[in-house]
Design an enzyme around this catalytic site. Structure first.
Site, short mmCIF file in Angstrom:
data_model
loop_
_atom_site.label_atom_id
_atom_site.label_comp_id
_atom_site.label_asym_id
_atom_site.label_seq_id
_atom_site.Cartn_x
_atom_site.Cartn_y
_atom_site.Cartn_z
N HIS A 1 0.86 -1.17 0.00
CA HIS A 1 0.00 0.00 0.00
C HIS A 1 0.91 1.23 0.00
O HIS A 1 2.06 1.16 0.43
CB HIS A 1 -0.89 0.02 1.24
CG HIS A 1 -2.05 -0.92 1.17
ND1 HIS A 1 -3.15 -0.79 1.96
CD2 HIS A 1 -2.27 -2.01 0.39
CE1 HIS A 1 -4.02 -1.75 1.68
NE2 HIS A 1 -3.50 -2.51 0.74
N GLU B 1 1.02 4.16 1.70
CA GLU B 1 1.52 4.66 2.99
C GLU B 1 2.56 3.70 3.56
O GLU B 1 3.59 4.11 4.10
CB GLU B 1 0.37 4.84 3.99
CG GLU B 1 -0.72 5.77 3.52
CD GLU B 1 -1.84 5.08 2.76
OE1 GLU B 1 -2.92 5.66 2.68
OE2 GLU B 1 -1.65 3.96 2.23
N CYS C 1 -5.97 2.84 4.82
CA CYS C 1 -6.84 1.70 5.11
C CYS C 1 -6.97 1.46 6.61
O CYS C 1 -6.03 1.62 7.38
CB CYS C 1 -6.35 0.44 4.39
SG CYS C 1 -4.79 -0.23 4.99
N CYS D 1 -2.63 0.37 7.16
CA CYS D 1 -1.86 1.62 7.02
C CYS D 1 -2.16 2.56 8.19
O CYS D 1 -1.26 3.27 8.67
CB CYS D 1 -2.15 2.27 5.68
SG CYS D 1 -1.47 1.30 4.31
#
Length: 151
Positions: free
Chosen positions: A54, A56, A84, A94
């Site tokens: 992801h 981040e 998320c 995240c």
């Protein structure tokens, strides 16, 4: 639309989302971590090094070694999509990674639609003392690299 500095960094995060390898099962997201002094510390995007990355997570991973404890105090994470709050591919979301890093401010453009999981990142962050700012004026830009998922 928001603070000019926030708009600048969030626009960059939206641009990074366009660099994501295409996926039918995950959003394309960009993220930038900016220090309290206004300088970029790291950037990342979804699937940057691994199909499960992801944005981040990718940006924060670049800070794991070189950043001393407490160095992220006052930092901001800019993300094209709400970080998320639920995740299937990794044990930590995240939002959990952001809280664990000691970051207390997040600016994002687009709330996560309930396409893959329920979007609960902003609520998780707020419950853990992180100030969240949504700049919906950039949401259309954040959605562009995800248009194939929203059709």
């Amino acid at each position: 639309m928001g603070d000019p500095g926030d708009v600048h960094w969030l626009a960059l995060a939206c641009d990074l989302a366009a660099r994501c390898p295409p996926s039918r099962t995950a959003f394309s997201v960009g993220a930038v971590v900016v220090g309290a002094d206004g300088r970029e510390l790291a950037r990342g995007f979804s699937r940057e090094h691994d199909p499960h990355d992801h944005a981040e997570e990718a940006a924060l991973a670049k800070l794991a070694g070189p950043v001393a404890a407490g160095a992220l105090e006052g930092a901001t994470v800019y993300s094209s999509l709400e970080p998320c709050g639920r995740r299937r591919s990794r044990p930590r979301t995240c939002s959990q990674l952001i809280v664990g890093a000691g970051i207390r401010r997040v600016v994002f453009a687009w709330r996560e639609p309930s396409l893959f999981v329920e979007g609960t990142g902003a609520e998780y962050l707020a419950a853990h003392g992180v100030k969240t700012i949504e700049l919906p004026g950039l949401a259309a830009r954040a959605r562009e690299p995800n248009a194939h998922l929203l059709a």
